[in-house]
Motif scaffolding. Structure first.
Motif, short mmCIF file in Angstrom:
data_model
loop_
_atom_site.label_atom_id
_atom_site.label_comp_id
_atom_site.label_asym_id
_atom_site.label_seq_id
_atom_site.Cartn_x
_atom_site.Cartn_y
_atom_site.Cartn_z
N ARG A 154 18.99 -19.74 -37.28
CA ARG A 154 19.38 -19.96 -35.88
C ARG A 154 18.16 -19.90 -34.96
N ALA A 155 17.28 -18.93 -35.19
CA ALA A 155 16.07 -18.80 -34.38
C ALA A 155 15.09 -19.93 -34.68
N ILE A 156 14.97 -20.29 -35.96
CA ILE A 156 14.08 -21.40 -36.32
C ILE A 156 14.53 -22.68 -35.63
N ASN A 157 15.83 -22.97 -35.68
CA ASN A 157 16.35 -24.19 -35.04
C ASN A 157 16.21 -24.13 -33.53
N ASP A 158 16.34 -22.95 -32.94
CA ASP A 158 16.13 -22.82 -31.50
C ASP A 158 14.72 -23.25 -31.13
N ARG A 159 13.72 -22.77 -31.90
CA ARG A 159 12.33 -23.14 -31.61
C ARG A 159 12.11 -24.63 -31.83
N LEU A 160 12.70 -25.17 -32.89
CA LEU A 160 12.51 -26.59 -33.18
C LEU A 160 13.17 -27.48 -32.13
N ARG A 161 14.35 -27.10 -31.66
CA ARG A 161 15.01 -27.91 -30.61
C ARG A 161 14.18 -27.92 -29.34
N ARG A 162 13.60 -26.78 -29.00
CA ARG A 162 12.77 -26.73 -27.79
C ARG A 162 11.45 -27.51 -28.00
N PRO B 87 17.54 -16.15 -29.55
CA PRO B 87 17.50 -15.76 -30.95
C PRO B 87 16.06 -15.56 -31.39
N GLY B 88 15.86 -14.70 -32.37
CA GLY B 88 14.49 -14.42 -32.79
C GLY B 88 14.42 -13.77 -34.15
N GLY B 89 13.44 -12.87 -34.31
CA GLY B 89 13.10 -12.31 -35.61
C GLY B 89 14.14 -11.40 -36.22
N ILE B 90 15.14 -10.97 -35.47
CA ILE B 90 16.25 -10.19 -36.01
C ILE B 90 17.52 -11.02 -35.84
N PRO B 91 18.22 -11.36 -36.93
CA PRO B 91 19.40 -12.22 -36.82
C PRO B 91 20.48 -11.62 -35.93
N ALA B 92 21.19 -12.47 -35.21
CA ALA B 92 22.27 -12.02 -34.33
C ALA B 92 23.34 -11.28 -35.12
N GLU B 93 23.55 -11.67 -36.38
CA GLU B 93 24.56 -11.01 -37.20
C GLU B 93 24.24 -9.53 -37.39
N ALA B 94 22.94 -9.20 -37.53
CA ALA B 94 22.54 -7.81 -37.70
C ALA B 94 22.77 -7.01 -36.41
N VAL B 95 22.52 -7.66 -35.28
CA VAL B 95 22.74 -7.01 -33.98
C VAL B 95 24.23 -6.73 -33.77
N ILE C 220 6.00 -35.52 -35.86
CA ILE C 220 6.34 -34.62 -36.96
C ILE C 220 7.84 -34.69 -37.18
N ALA C 221 8.23 -35.09 -38.39
CA ALA C 221 9.64 -35.11 -38.78
C ALA C 221 9.95 -33.81 -39.51
N VAL C 222 11.08 -33.19 -39.17
CA VAL C 222 11.44 -31.89 -39.75
C VAL C 222 12.78 -32.01 -40.45
N SER C 223 12.84 -31.54 -41.69
CA SER C 223 14.09 -31.61 -42.45
C SER C 223 15.10 -30.61 -41.90
N PRO C 224 16.39 -30.76 -42.19
CA PRO C 224 17.41 -29.85 -41.65
C PRO C 224 17.19 -28.40 -42.10
N ILE C 225 17.48 -27.46 -41.20
CA ILE C 225 17.41 -26.02 -41.47
C ILE C 225 18.82 -25.46 -41.28
N PRO C 226 19.32 -24.64 -42.20
CA PRO C 226 20.66 -24.06 -42.04
C PRO C 226 20.77 -23.25 -40.75
N GLU C 227 21.89 -23.36 -40.07
CA GLU C 227 22.12 -22.66 -38.79
C GLU C 227 22.77 -21.29 -39.07
N THR C 228 22.13 -20.51 -39.94
CA THR C 228 22.63 -19.17 -40.27
C THR C 228 21.46 -18.21 -40.29
N GLY C 229 21.72 -16.92 -40.03
CA GLY C 229 20.68 -15.90 -40.08
C GLY C 229 19.48 -16.30 -39.25
N LEU C 230 18.26 -16.19 -39.84
CA LEU C 230 17.05 -16.56 -39.13
C LEU C 230 16.96 -18.06 -38.87
#
Length: 318
Positions: free
Chosen positions: A301-309, A195-203, A289-299
């Motif tokens: 998904r990519a933000i959470n992918d980077r944070l999980r890694r 996932p990245g700068g273009i949301p999967a939904e748009a693809v 670094i503690a990170v607050s929850p990010i919605p798993e929708t649109g971008l």
């Protein structure tokens, strides 16, 4: 032995100097709309090997080749109807397509990590476009940072991580998108590889079909799939509601925190500021670094992918 790293201006003279460095087998970092890339002539074995050396990047991790337009991409990969749809909809832009490499592509096998496919992208950033056209050839370019560390969205991030290891950096301001490109595998059924700068939904809307998913732990087929990646020096704790002792707090939405990805809860703003915020908090020498929850929708998904890694156990030595 350290290399003198030059800082080039984003103008015709700077682009000419960058192209000269590439033709001589050197490395040049340059801005794209996603993050800064570390470029080398994709046809030069030694130059491409130097990318892996400068970054400390594992050789089994393939690279993305950057070209100025779809016609240049078609000279490197076996084109398809799906590729035509996606290129027409999203290029130039934050999308990478992985397709079977042409037998006559003429690229170093190090670029593909000996896979039968090639990841190729047409960046939208005007500096990237101008320097690619000044060079006139394919440029292999992963993110311009030590392997596994936070991706660079400003020239200063590149300087901090790679100065003395590369020949030049083109100063091109901040990267607007701030997350790496979305990677789509098209060698078989369209598959979301990263996932990245273009949301999967748009693809999916462009293709009129649901994307298959690359499963975590599957064989690497594209960049950005290693479990530990994008990591600051500090440990990262996800889905936090507050900071613990010794932690810096990275927020999202209206809240008290040390830095906020988007006080209004805007995922586009959060994507653009993610790596910059991680760099800033890491420079503050927080223990974690503690990170607050990010919605798993649109971008998100990519933000959470980077944070999980970023939060994963460190299996990459920078």
């Amino acid at each position: 032995m350290a290399i003198e790293t030059r800082h080039l201006t984003a103008d015709a003279d700077g682009y000419a100097q960058a192209a000269e460095v590439w033709r001589a087998g050197g490395l040049v970092a340059f801005p794209t709309e996603t993050v800064y890339g570390l470029g080398a002539d994709a046809r030069d074995d030694i130059a491409v090997a130097r990318i892996f050396e400068a970054k400390g990047r594992p050789r089994f991790n393939p690279l993305i080749v950057h070209v100025p337009d779809a016609e240049a991409a078609k000279a490197l990969v076996e084109w398809s109807d799906a590729a035509e749809i996606l290129a027409s909809a999203f290029w130039p832009g934050a999308m990478t397509l992985v397709l079977p490499i042409r037998a006559d592509a003429g690229l170093s096998p190090l670029v593909t990590a000996d896979l039968p496919t090639l990841a190729v992208r047409v960046p939208a950033h005007p500096v990237a476009q101008d320097v690619l056209r000044a060079f006139g050839g394919p440029v292999a370019a992963p993110s311009a940072n030590p392997s596994g560390r936070i991706s660079p969205t400003e020239a200063a991030h590149v300087t901090a991580g790679l100065s003395g290891r590369i020949e030049a950096i083109i100063e091109g301001g901040s990267c607007d998108v701030g997350l790496e490109s979305t990677i789509l595998g098209l060698a078989a059924a369209p598959t979301l590889l990263r996932p990245g700068g273009i949301p999967a939904e748009a693809v999916e809307a462009a293709l009129g079909t649901t994307l298959a998913q690359h499963a975590e732990g599957d064989t690497l087929t594209a960049p950005g799939q290693m479990t530990s990646h994008y990591a600051p020096g500090a440990r990262v704790r996800l889905n936090a509601t507050s900071a613990r002792q010794g932690e810096a707090f990275l927020g999202f939405g209206p809240m008290d925190c040390d830095l906020n990805l988007s006080p209004t809860g805007d995922l586009v703003e959060a994507a653009a500021t993610l790596f910059r915020a991680l760099h800033a908090l890491d420079a503050g020498k927080a223990g974690a670094i503690a990170v607050s929850p990010i919605p798993e929708t649109g971008l998100g998904r990519a933000i959470n992918d980077r944070l999980r890694r970023a939060a994963a156990p460190r299996d990459v030595t920078p």
